[in-house]
Design a protein around this motif. Structure first.
Motif, PDB file in Angstrom:
ATOM      1  N   GLY A 243      23.380  18.504  12.393  1.00 51.68           N
ATOM      2  CA  GLY A 243      24.553  18.384  11.546  1.00 51.68           C
ATOM      3  C   GLY A 243      24.517  17.084  10.761  1.00 51.68           C
ATOM      4  N   THR A 244      25.175  17.061   9.632  1.00 44.45           N
ATOM      5  CA  THR A 244      25.225  15.849   8.818  1.00 44.45           C
ATOM      6  C   THR A 244      26.543  15.120   9.031  1.00 44.45           C
ATOM      7  N   LYS A 245      26.448  13.805   9.113  1.00 41.56           N
ATOM      8  CA  LYS A 245      27.622  12.950   9.259  1.00 41.56           C
ATOM      9  C   LYS A 245      28.197  12.579   7.894  1.00 41.56           C
TER      10      LYS A 245
ATOM     11  N   SER B 274      18.973   6.731   9.570  1.00 40.64           N
ATOM     12  CA  SER B 274      19.779   7.808  10.149  1.00 40.64           C
ATOM     13  C   SER B 274      19.677   9.124   9.382  1.00 40.64           C
ATOM     14  N   GLY B 275      18.722   9.215   8.455  1.00 35.46           N
ATOM     15  CA  GLY B 275      18.573  10.446   7.693  1.00 35.46           C
ATOM     16  C   GLY B 275      17.520  10.309   6.615  1.00 35.46           C
ATOM     17  N   PHE B 276      17.850  10.765   5.402  1.00 35.26           N
ATOM     18  CA  PHE B 276      16.877  10.750   4.311  1.00 35.26           C
ATOM     19  C   PHE B 276      17.546  10.385   2.996  1.00 35.26           C
TER      20      PHE B 276
ATOM     21  N   ILE C 293       8.911  17.297  13.271  1.00 39.06           N
ATOM     22  CA  ILE C 293       8.925  17.806  11.904  1.00 39.06           C
ATOM     23  C   ILE C 293      10.375  18.105  11.547  1.00 39.06           C
ATOM     24  N   TYR C 294      10.837  17.553  10.432  1.00 42.61           N
ATOM     25  CA  TYR C 294      12.189  17.803   9.935  1.00 42.61           C
ATOM     26  C   TYR C 294      12.094  18.825   8.801  1.00 42.61           C
ATOM     27  N   ASP C 295      12.685  19.990   9.035  1.00 39.65           N
ATOM     28  CA  ASP C 295      12.711  21.079   8.058  1.00 39.65           C
ATOM     29  C   ASP C 295      14.075  21.039   7.382  1.00 39.65           C
ATOM     30  N   ILE C 296      14.101  20.658   6.108  1.00 41.12           N
ATOM     31  CA  ILE C 296      15.360  20.362   5.425  1.00 41.12           C
ATOM     32  C   ILE C 296      15.475  21.158   4.129  1.00 41.12           C
TER      33      ILE C 296
ATOM     34  N   SER D 203      23.244  12.977  14.660  1.00 42.70           N
ATOM     35  CA  SER D 203      22.470  12.532  15.828  1.00 42.70           C
ATOM     36  C   SER D 203      21.376  11.566  15.382  1.00 42.70           C
ATOM     37  N   GLU D 204      20.819  10.838  16.344  1.00 40.50           N
ATOM     38  CA  GLU D 204      19.787   9.847  16.041  1.00 40.50           C
ATOM     39  C   GLU D 204      18.493  10.506  15.571  1.00 40.50           C
ATOM     40  N   MET D 205      17.738   9.785  14.771  1.00 41.67           N
ATOM     41  CA  MET D 205      16.410  10.236  14.348  1.00 41.67           C
ATOM     42  C   MET D 205      15.454  10.170  15.536  1.00 41.67           C
TER      43      MET D 205
END
Length: 482
Positions: free
Chosen positions: A427-429, A386-388, A451-454, A444-446
């Motif tokens: 948004g982050t949970k 669900s994230g990184f 491309i994830y720009d973080i 939200s779901e992956m």
């Protein structure tokens, strides 16, 4: 005191240049005695000894990569051949020029660059061959067989007095053998083995200690942004025109096929190198030594032509597939552009050879010496369901950490590059910090093929200060299924 900018942890200096020659660097290396050896754009090969340049060899045709052997000889890839150059009588001047192979095709097009030469564990050499550009057309005399797939004959592509041609070439074309391929060359026999196809302008060619072959490719038609690949034998990597050299190809001009059809044939990259945000034109690849460069030891890095930085790759594996993240590395304010060729010294200095070849860039050689000043850095990046999960080289203060993130896709099409497709803010949970590990989940779901720009904000350490590089770009070909 802890470092907080790249200029705090790497010392920049300029090397002197020889007079009377074009100081663009086509190839760069270090001899066994530690002296720098450089091949210049117009074909001179010179050695820097005691602060003075000495001509060692000459007469090369657009050298764009070299491998230095243990005996001090060099293997250079020129536009037309792979050449071994030696100083057999040890008088400080080369006396032997041996053609190892000249078996690839050439149309005379200005864009048919040859890059390399990376040495494989078995002693063979890898060379990556760029495609031609339809802006330049072809010459009346060519080397190698012409492939007339789609009815595009050599005769129809020759220059005319009017500038018009009977048939139009694809934007980037591979009409003679091995253009758009990485090939493997046996230096004893000269035999060429095709390794993989689907490349456009594959500047970086690198073999790591495990024998794995990495290549990067420059944005253009069929490349929404530049990419980094881990190459496998027999695979097609997406740039269309080299498909005409597949056994039994009978589907005309590949670039006229729908992207959906070509997508079924291609192997995906390790990651994208986002255009403008990170790397417009990636160049030579190196692996940093495990026992040097602090938290970056063992990392894959590469040059970048259009921005004042090098680029760092952090690998990950999801669902058994290789992918990963890229981020800025050694972004020194004095570095400038044109960072084409890299050579690594034993004292943790990266020598950077610059070129422009009539595009954006620079010339000359500079040094970036990693000075080991303590600083906070990202060590590892892993995707979760669900994230990184981001691992640092020191425990972080959890007080003010926040995440700014967007995701987007890129088109796979024959147009040049791609805009960001369906760019979405995330948004982050939750954000959890456990010593040196920051783990965050999105609301939200992956989504795959994104491309994830973080950017991590507010990350700091009592011992090492603020995070020196907080932004990364993760290519999620795959995501974990729940």
């Amino acid at each position: 005191m802890a470092a907080e900018t790249w200029s705090d942890i790497c010392d920049y200096s300029k090397l002197p240049l020889p007079s009377g020659i074009d100081p663009q660097i086509g190839a760069l290396g270090l001899l066994p005695n530690g002296n720098i050896i450089a091949a210049f754009h117009r074909g001179e090969v010179m050695v820097l000894e005691g602060g003075k340049w000495k001509l060692w060899a000459s007469g090369l045709h657009e050298p764009l990569g070299m491998h230095v052997e243990n005996d001090g000889s060099i293997v250079v890839v020129q536009r037309a051949e792979l050449t071994k150059i030696s100083d057999t009588d040890a008088n400080g001047v080369a006396d032997t020029y041996q053609s190892l192979s000249s078996g690839w095709g050439m149309t005379g097009n200005y864009h048919e660059f040859a890059f390399g030469a990376a040495k494989a564990p078995d002693g063979d050499f890898y060379v990556a061959l760029g495609t031609g550009s339809n802006n330049g057309g072809t010459r009346p005399e060519i080397r190698g067989a012409w492939n007339d797939a789609g009815g595009i004959t050599h005769e129809s592509t020759k220059p005319t007095w009017t500038g018009k041609r009977e048939k139009s070439l694809p934007r980037m074309f591979a009409r003679v053998p091995y253009r758009g391929f990485v090939i493997k060359i046996n230096p004893k026999s000269g035999e060429i083995t095709p390794v993989a196809s689907g490349l456009r302008t594959p500047h970086g060619v690198h073999v790591n200690e495990a024998g794995e072959l990495f290549i990067n490719d420059n944005q253009g038609d069929w490349l929404g942004s530049s990419k980094l690949y881990k190459i496998e034998q027999g695979k097609f990597y997406g740039h269309a025109d080299s498909l005409i050299w597949m056994d039994g190809w009978d589907r005309g001009t590949p670039s006229e096929l729908a992207g959906e059809e070509l997508d079924k044939l291609r192997t995906k990259s390790l990651c994208f190198l986002p255009q403008g945000d990170l790397a417009n034109s990636p160049t030579q690849i190196l692996t940093l030594p495990e026992d040097g460069f602090g938290p970056y030891g063992g990392d894959l890095i590469m040059g970048e032509m259009n921005q004042a930085r090098l680029v760092r790759f952090l690998p990950d594996e999801v669902n058994g597939k290789d992918q990963g993240a890229v981020m800025k590395f050694m972004e020194h304010p004095e570095l400038g552009m044109g960072n084409a060729k890299l050579a690594l010294a034993a004292d943790d200095t990266i020598y950077v050879g610059k070129t422009h070849l009539s595009w954006a860039g620079d010339q000359g050689i500079v040094a970036l010496k990693y000075n080991s000043t303590p600083h906070l850095a990202i060590d590892k990046i892993e995707m979760t369901k669900s994230g990184f999960r981001v691992t640092l080289n020191e425990a972080a203060d959890a007080t003010d950490i926040a995440v700014k993130a967007v995701r987007y896709g890129l088109h796979y099409h024959k147009k040049y590059g791609s805009p960001k497709v369906d760019e979405t803010s995330l948004g982050t949970k939750s954000i959890n910090v456990d010593e040196a590990v920051i783990e965050f989940d999105f609301a939200s779901e992956m989504v795959p093929k994104q491309i994830y720009d973080i950017t991590l904000t507010g990350v700091k350490s009592d011992e090492l200060g603020k995070l020196i590089e907080p932004r990364f770009f993760y290519t999620a070909h795959e995501v974990y299924t729940k």
